[in-house]
Scaffold this active site. Structure first.
Site, PDB file in Angstrom:
ATOM      1  N   HIS A   4       8.895  -4.336   4.205  1.00 16.55           N
ATOM      2  CA  HIS A   4       9.512  -3.868   2.956  1.00 16.55           C
ATOM      3  C   HIS A   4      10.360  -2.682   3.383  1.00 16.55           C
ATOM      4  O   HIS A   4       9.829  -1.635   3.748  1.00 16.55           O
ATOM      5  CB  HIS A   4       8.403  -3.462   1.973  1.00 16.55           C
ATOM      6  CG  HIS A   4       8.876  -2.716   0.769  1.00 16.55           C
ATOM      7  ND1 HIS A   4       8.775  -3.229  -0.495  1.00 16.55           N
ATOM      8  CD2 HIS A   4       9.424  -1.485   0.623  1.00 16.55           C
ATOM      9  CE1 HIS A   4       9.250  -2.350  -1.374  1.00 16.55           C
ATOM     10  NE2 HIS A   4       9.644  -1.269  -0.716  1.00 16.55           N
TER      11      HIS A   4
ATOM     12  N   HIS B 254      12.176  -9.673   0.986  1.00 12.93           N
ATOM     13  CA  HIS B 254      13.072  -9.487  -0.170  1.00 12.93           C
ATOM     14  C   HIS B 254      14.378  -8.741   0.148  1.00 12.93           C
ATOM     15  O   HIS B 254      14.681  -7.690  -0.413  1.00 12.93           O
ATOM     16  CB  HIS B 254      12.366  -8.807  -1.348  1.00 12.93           C
ATOM     17  CG  HIS B 254      11.480  -7.642  -0.996  1.00 12.93           C
ATOM     18  ND1 HIS B 254      11.901  -6.549  -0.294  1.00 12.93           N
ATOM     19  CD2 HIS B 254      10.173  -7.407  -1.289  1.00 12.93           C
ATOM     20  CE1 HIS B 254      10.900  -5.697  -0.165  1.00 12.93           C
ATOM     21  NE2 HIS B 254       9.835  -6.198  -0.757  1.00 12.93           N
TER      22      HIS B 254
ATOM     23  N   ASP C 253       7.911 -12.613  -4.177  1.00 11.74           N
ATOM     24  CA  ASP C 253       7.509 -11.255  -4.572  1.00 11.74           C
ATOM     25  C   ASP C 253       6.894 -11.281  -5.980  1.00 11.74           C
ATOM     26  O   ASP C 253       7.199 -10.415  -6.815  1.00 11.74           O
ATOM     27  CB  ASP C 253       8.658 -10.255  -4.484  1.00 11.74           C
ATOM     28  CG  ASP C 253       8.139  -8.819  -4.397  1.00 11.74           C
ATOM     29  OD1 ASP C 253       6.911  -8.611  -4.456  1.00 11.74           O
ATOM     30  OD2 ASP C 253       8.969  -7.896  -4.279  1.00 11.74           O
TER      31      ASP C 253
ATOM     32  N   ASP D 130       3.868  -3.388   2.332  1.00  7.32           N
ATOM     33  CA  ASP D 130       4.668  -3.721   1.148  1.00  7.32           C
ATOM     34  C   ASP D 130       4.438  -2.781  -0.030  1.00  7.32           C
ATOM     35  O   ASP D 130       3.320  -2.399  -0.355  1.00  7.32           O
ATOM     36  CB  ASP D 130       4.439  -5.148   0.681  1.00  7.32           C
ATOM     37  CG  ASP D 130       5.556  -5.552  -0.278  1.00  7.32           C
ATOM     38  OD1 ASP D 130       6.703  -5.573   0.158  1.00  7.32           O
ATOM     39  OD2 ASP D 130       5.281  -5.772  -1.462  1.00  7.32           O
TER      40      ASP D 130
ATOM     41  N   GLY E   3       8.563  -4.718 -10.668  1.00  2.00           N
ATOM     42  CA  GLY E   3       8.252  -6.091 -10.266  1.00  2.00           C
ATOM     43  C   GLY E   3       8.110  -7.041 -11.433  1.00  2.00           C
ATOM     44  O   GLY E   3       8.048  -6.639 -12.593  1.00  2.00           O
TER      45      GLY E   3
ATOM     46  N   HIS F 268       5.509 -14.162   0.251  1.00  2.00           N
ATOM     47  CA  HIS F 268       5.425 -12.805  -0.315  1.00  2.00           C
ATOM     48  C   HIS F 268       4.852 -12.823  -1.727  1.00  2.00           C
ATOM     49  O   HIS F 268       5.542 -13.147  -2.687  1.00  2.00           O
ATOM     50  CB  HIS F 268       6.830 -12.205  -0.341  1.00  2.00           C
ATOM     51  CG  HIS F 268       6.833 -10.726  -0.536  1.00  2.00           C
ATOM     52  ND1 HIS F 268       7.427  -9.864   0.337  1.00  2.00           N
ATOM     53  CD2 HIS F 268       6.298  -9.949  -1.498  1.00  2.00           C
ATOM     54  CE1 HIS F 268       7.266  -8.620  -0.081  1.00  2.00           C
ATOM     55  NE2 HIS F 268       6.588  -8.637  -1.207  1.00  2.00           N
TER      56      HIS F 268
ATOM     57  N   HIS G 168       2.222  -7.329 -13.525  1.00  2.00           N
ATOM     58  CA  HIS G 168       1.873  -6.034 -14.133  1.00  2.00           C
ATOM     59  C   HIS G 168       1.616  -6.249 -15.622  1.00  2.00           C
ATOM     60  O   HIS G 168       2.270  -7.094 -16.242  1.00  2.00           O
ATOM     61  CB  HIS G 168       3.030  -5.033 -14.002  1.00  2.00           C
ATOM     62  CG  HIS G 168       3.310  -4.589 -12.607  1.00  2.00           C
ATOM     63  ND1 HIS G 168       2.443  -3.810 -11.877  1.00  2.00           N
ATOM     64  CD2 HIS G 168       4.380  -4.815 -11.794  1.00  2.00           C
ATOM     65  CE1 HIS G 168       2.967  -3.573 -10.677  1.00  2.00           C
ATOM     66  NE2 HIS G 168       4.134  -4.182 -10.606  1.00  2.00           N
TER      67      HIS G 168
ATOM     68  N   ASN H 205      11.612  -3.568  -7.183  1.00  2.00           N
ATOM     69  CA  ASN H 205      11.982  -3.008  -5.878  1.00  2.00           C
ATOM     70  C   ASN H 205      12.081  -4.117  -4.844  1.00  2.00           C
ATOM     71  O   ASN H 205      11.114  -4.850  -4.686  1.00  2.00           O
ATOM     72  CB  ASN H 205      10.943  -1.988  -5.409  1.00  2.00           C
ATOM     73  CG  ASN H 205      10.978  -0.720  -6.229  1.00  2.00           C
ATOM     74  OD1 ASN H 205      11.991  -0.387  -6.820  1.00  2.00           O
ATOM     75  ND2 ASN H 205       9.848  -0.032  -6.282  1.00  2.00           N
TER      76      ASN H 205
ATOM     77  N   HIS I 148       1.674 -11.140  -4.591  1.00  2.00           N
ATOM     78  CA  HIS I 148       0.661 -10.117  -4.926  1.00  2.00           C
ATOM     79  C   HIS I 148      -0.348 -10.715  -5.905  1.00  2.00           C
ATOM     80  O   HIS I 148       0.024 -11.081  -7.025  1.00  2.00           O
ATOM     81  CB  HIS I 148       1.320  -8.910  -5.608  1.00  2.00           C
ATOM     82  CG  HIS I 148       2.347  -8.216  -4.773  1.00  2.00           C
ATOM     83  ND1 HIS I 148       2.048  -7.153  -3.948  1.00  2.00           N
ATOM     84  CD2 HIS I 148       3.688  -8.431  -4.627  1.00  2.00           C
ATOM     85  CE1 HIS I 148       3.164  -6.742  -3.336  1.00  2.00           C
ATOM     86  NE2 HIS I 148       4.172  -7.501  -3.734  1.00  2.00           N
TER      87      HIS I 148
HETATM   88  O1  DOR Z   1       8.959  -4.695  -7.374  1.00  2.00           O
HETATM   89  C1  DOR Z   1       8.067  -4.654  -6.547  1.00  2.00           C
HETATM   90  N1  DOR Z   1       6.785  -4.790  -6.909  1.00  2.00           N
HETATM   91  N2  DOR Z   1       8.374  -4.461  -5.268  1.00  2.00           N
HETATM   92  C2  DOR Z   1       7.428  -4.236  -4.340  1.00  2.00           C
HETATM   93  O2  DOR Z   1       7.756  -4.081  -3.211  1.00  2.00           O
HETATM   94  C3  DOR Z   1       6.013  -4.158  -4.730  1.00  2.00           C
HETATM   95  C4  DOR Z   1       5.758  -4.929  -5.937  1.00  2.00           C
HETATM   96  C5  DOR Z   1       4.423  -4.639  -6.539  1.00  2.00           C
HETATM   97  O3  DOR Z   1       3.434  -4.605  -5.800  1.00  2.00           O
HETATM   98  O4  DOR Z   1       4.339  -4.481  -7.760  1.00  2.00           O
HETATM   99 ZN    ZN Z   2       8.120  -5.215  -1.223  1.00  2.00          ZN
END
Ligand code: DOR
Ligand code: ZN
Length: 398
Positions: free
Chosen positions: A172, A209, A277, A145, A292, A54, A281, A250, A56
């Protein structure tokens, strides 16, 4: 190459012979073929490299937060050689073309293998599933997600298609009509529904998660009922509880009782993997409410310190949660074990080395890391992918 002077997860001496990117032999006192280069592990612990279910990397569309090069570097520094990428990009990854462009780019960079998930509904519109009927054979994982699929009929059809086409649903769980006022119920209600759909249609389901005691219980019950359901937990849902951290993510950081239920779920086998996860950001996006945190570079240390040092989990079990377990979820038969015939994806860790996280020094483009300034055991010293070095810590210089 012969890797000498390592310990395995149980602390037993261990040597590995690697040829052409593949493990040829594992043992002790291996006869070194003439002229074979030797890598001295200096007594460190050798584990199969980690696999993240998981992650990003924000490509396409949000490359100011992370891109494939910085994501790959962060993964290598965290001991990872394979990550599974979520489709909440811009545009949303709803097509083979978008998925392939990400996977091709990662291959070109060469530090970390990737699978790119495709969205469950087209462009996250919550209803269109036609694109799933055309997915080619190499794209088998679907996820919404960042969102749950709220409409029951749509999700039921998605599960039926997934069974028919051999797709794995990664969920998710969040009912967004409920999460603004009760995020616990929002997660639980979709978990129960999705487990039921998996049993009803015989679908492969992976719950992402998982964070509540009720969700863990529902997954366990579903597994006992024959549901083809696996699940992951994140390092942050294990490390923090709501008395220790206020940080937007989340699902949210839960109570100490939920954390205990996750640890229990690990110990009794309900949970088969750690998913980071990793959610990069910028500071500005965080200030504007983005959920996140980054996690690739701290995952092993956080999990090792919490699970092995605090909760008495054997390192071998943590290793399974970070390698063999996720390899099974991602259907990677040649990855996840230090054994002959497996890919030489390896990591050397110093489990006794305590270090302090410095968010400013992370390889990730984003520094949204609530572990900043905290100390953990378990430092990644060297990562090898197919026998080639993808990361070397300054502490393992030379
Ligand atoms: O905290 C999170 N950030 N939860 C998620 O499901 C998505 C993720 C994000 O893409 O920033
Ligand atoms: Zn998620």
């Amino acid at each position: 190459m012969i890797l000498k002077n390592a310990k395995d997860a149980n602390g037993a001496p261990c040597e590995v012979w690697v040829k052409d990117g593949v493990i040829r032999a594992v043992g002790y006192g291996l006869p070194a073929p003439e002229g074979e280069p030797v890598l001295d592990a200096r007594g460190l612990t050798l584990l199969p490299a980690f696999i993240d279910t998981h992650c990003h990397w924000r490509t396409p569309g949000f490359t100011y937060k992370e891109d494939i090069a910085t994501g790959s570097a962060a993964a290598a520094a965290g001991g990872y050689t394979f990550v599974n990428l979520m489709p909440n990009t811009k545009p949303v990854c709803s097509s083979a073309e978008t998925a392939r462009s990400v996977m091709d780019k990662a291959k070109e960079i060469g530090l970390c293998d990737v699978n790119q998930c495709v969205s469950i509904t087209k462009d996250f519109d919550g209803k269109t599933l036609d694109h799933l009927l055309e997915l080619p054979d190499d794209l088998r994982y679907i996820s919404e997600d960042g969102n749950g699929v709220m409409n029951n009929a749509v999700m039921a059809r998605a599960f039926a298609i997934a069974t028919d086409r051999g797709l794995v649903v990664m969920s998710h769980a969040e009912d967004r009509e409920i999460s603004p006022w009760d995020y616990r119920l929002a997660e639980n209600i979709e978990t129960v529904r999705n487990c039921h759909l998996a049993e009803y249609y015989g679908t492969r389901l992976h719950m992402c998660h998982v964070s509540t005691k009720e969700a863990i219980r529902a997954i366990r019950q579903s597994q006992f009922s024959g549901g083809r359901v696996t699940c992951e937990v994140t390092p942050h849902h294990l490390w923090f509880d709501d008395t220790r951290l206020q940080y937007k993510v989340n699902p949210p950081i839960r109570t100490a009782e939920d954390v205990d239920a996750l640890v229990e779920g690990i110990k009794n086998g309900t949970v088969s993997c750690i998913g980071t996860d990793h959610a990069p950001h910028t500071a500005e996006d965080k200030a504007n409410g983005a959920a996140g945190m980054v996690g690739l570079e701290t995952a092993f240390a956080v999990c090792y310190t919490k699970l092995c040092r605090e909760c008495g989990l054997p390192l071998e079990h943590l290793s399974a949660l970070m390698s063999a377990g996720p390899a099974a979820v991602m259907n990677l038969p040649a990855k996840g074990l230090v054994a002959p015939g497996f890919d030489a994806d390896l990591v050397l860790v110093d489990i006794d080395h305590m270090f302090t996280v410095d968010a400013g020094k992370l390889h990730s483009k984003s520094k949204n890391c609530p572990y900043d300034g905290q100390s953990f055991y378990g430092k990644i010293m060297l990562t090898l992918k197919a026998g080639k070095e993808t990361y070397r810590s300054p502490e393992f210089a030379g």
